[in-house]
Design an enzyme around this catalytic site. Structure first.
Site, PDB file in Angstrom:
ATOM      1  N   ARG A  37     134.061  17.492  12.852  1.00 41.02           N
ATOM      2  CA  ARG A  37     134.202  18.455  11.757  1.00 41.02           C
ATOM      3  C   ARG A  37     134.414  19.825  12.368  1.00 41.02           C
ATOM      4  O   ARG A  37     133.532  20.357  13.034  1.00 41.02           O
ATOM      5  CB  ARG A  37     132.959  18.446  10.854  1.00 41.02           C
ATOM      6  CG  ARG A  37     133.164  19.336   9.624  1.00 41.02           C
ATOM      7  CD  ARG A  37     132.104  19.095   8.577  1.00 41.02           C
ATOM      8  NE  ARG A  37     130.831  19.709   8.919  1.00 41.02           N
ATOM      9  CZ  ARG A  37     129.725  19.536   8.203  1.00 41.02           C
ATOM     10  NH1 ARG A  37     129.724  18.734   7.151  1.00 41.02           N
ATOM     11  NH2 ARG A  37     128.615  20.136   8.555  1.00 41.02           N
TER      12      ARG A  37
ATOM     13  N   SER B 231     132.638  12.711   0.355  1.00 36.70           N
ATOM     14  CA  SER B 231     131.372  13.383   0.052  1.00 36.70           C
ATOM     15  C   SER B 231     131.109  13.337  -1.447  1.00 36.70           C
ATOM     16  O   SER B 231     132.033  13.484  -2.247  1.00 36.70           O
ATOM     17  CB  SER B 231     131.413  14.844   0.516  1.00 36.70           C
ATOM     18  OG  SER B 231     131.538  14.930   1.909  1.00 36.70           O
TER      19      SER B 231
ATOM     20  N   LYS C 242     126.291  23.789   7.141  1.00 44.94           N
ATOM     21  CA  LYS C 242     127.536  23.920   6.407  1.00 44.94           C
ATOM     22  C   LYS C 242     127.442  25.116   5.477  1.00 44.94           C
ATOM     23  O   LYS C 242     126.459  25.275   4.761  1.00 44.94           O
ATOM     24  CB  LYS C 242     127.803  22.644   5.603  1.00 44.94           C
ATOM     25  CG  LYS C 242     129.171  22.581   4.947  1.00 44.94           C
ATOM     26  CD  LYS C 242     129.342  21.247   4.253  1.00 44.94           C
ATOM     27  CE  LYS C 242     130.711  21.147   3.588  1.00 44.94           C
ATOM     28  NZ  LYS C 242     130.869  19.868   2.862  1.00 44.94           N
TER      29      LYS C 242
END
Length: 209
Positions: A38, A107, A136
């Site tokens: 990511r 997600s 995040k």
């Protein structure tokens, strides 16, 4: 996709002095079953170079390699799959791009999103954030372990709990019905990543007994 327990996502901001490939190899050696890249800040070429190296690493250990968001990069490095969020391309369009054999994870933050993802052909669902997390930015409010219970009752495909999961709250996550968990800082920020992974997986195993 059903035979995994510990899903580790890269978090290079938590180990700025160490190479991401080195850190993720230690995580794999410690027991990570699946790895996701990511990277929401680097330019496309940099993401590609990291992905190429991580794909080779995961292939050498025979575990799946997933790329977050960057579908073009995932295809270019022949990653095993992609993971997308609710604001990304619709799953049906992602499937057209990657083909029938790639893993697609989605997600979800509420049951309707999880049900939709399953209906549209997701291979697994990310469930969270279970707890507050700093991994995040612009993250939604914690969904709590009650969401795990809802998904467990309604969804038949694999799901992985994510968000603020640590050794000290892992039992709570497992008790709610999660068989698979996703971790970032608890592992990648550790001074000894391999040992941190071993320790976390042992707690996970014990929690499931």
């Amino acid at each position: 996709m059903r035979d995994f327990e510990l899903y580790v996502i890269t978090g290079e901001e938590f180990h700025p002095e160490r190479d991401v490939v080195e850190v993720m190899e230690e995580a794999i050696q410690g027991g990570a079953d699946i790895i996701q890249l990511r990277d929401k800040t680097s330019d496309k070429k940099t993401v590609f170079e990291k992905a190429k190296k991580l794909k080779a690493l995961c292939a050498s250990y025979d575990i799946p390699f997933i790329v977050n968001d960057h579908i073009d990069v995932a295809l270019a490095v022949e990653a095993d799959g992609v993971h997308v969020g609710q604001e990304d391309l619709p799953l049906t369009e992602v499937r057209k791009l990657v083909g029938p054999d790639k893993i697609i994870g989605v997600s979800s933050h509420c049951l309707s999103e999880a049900i939709t993802a399953e209906k549209e052909g997701a291979d697994y669902i990310g469930v969270g954030p279970i707890f507050a997390t700093k991994s995040k930015v612009d993250v939604v409010d914690p969904v709590t372990t009650s969401y795990i219970q809802e998904v467990k009752a309604a969804i038949s495909i694999p799901f992985v709990a994510i968000g603020g999961i640590k050794k000290h709250n892992l039992q709570e996550v497992v008790d709610a019905g999660a068989e698979r968990v996703c971790v970032i800082t608890e592992i990648v920020a550790a001074e000894d990543v391999k040992q941190a992974t071993i320790d976390f997986k042992q707690v996970l195993i014990e929690a499931k007994q």
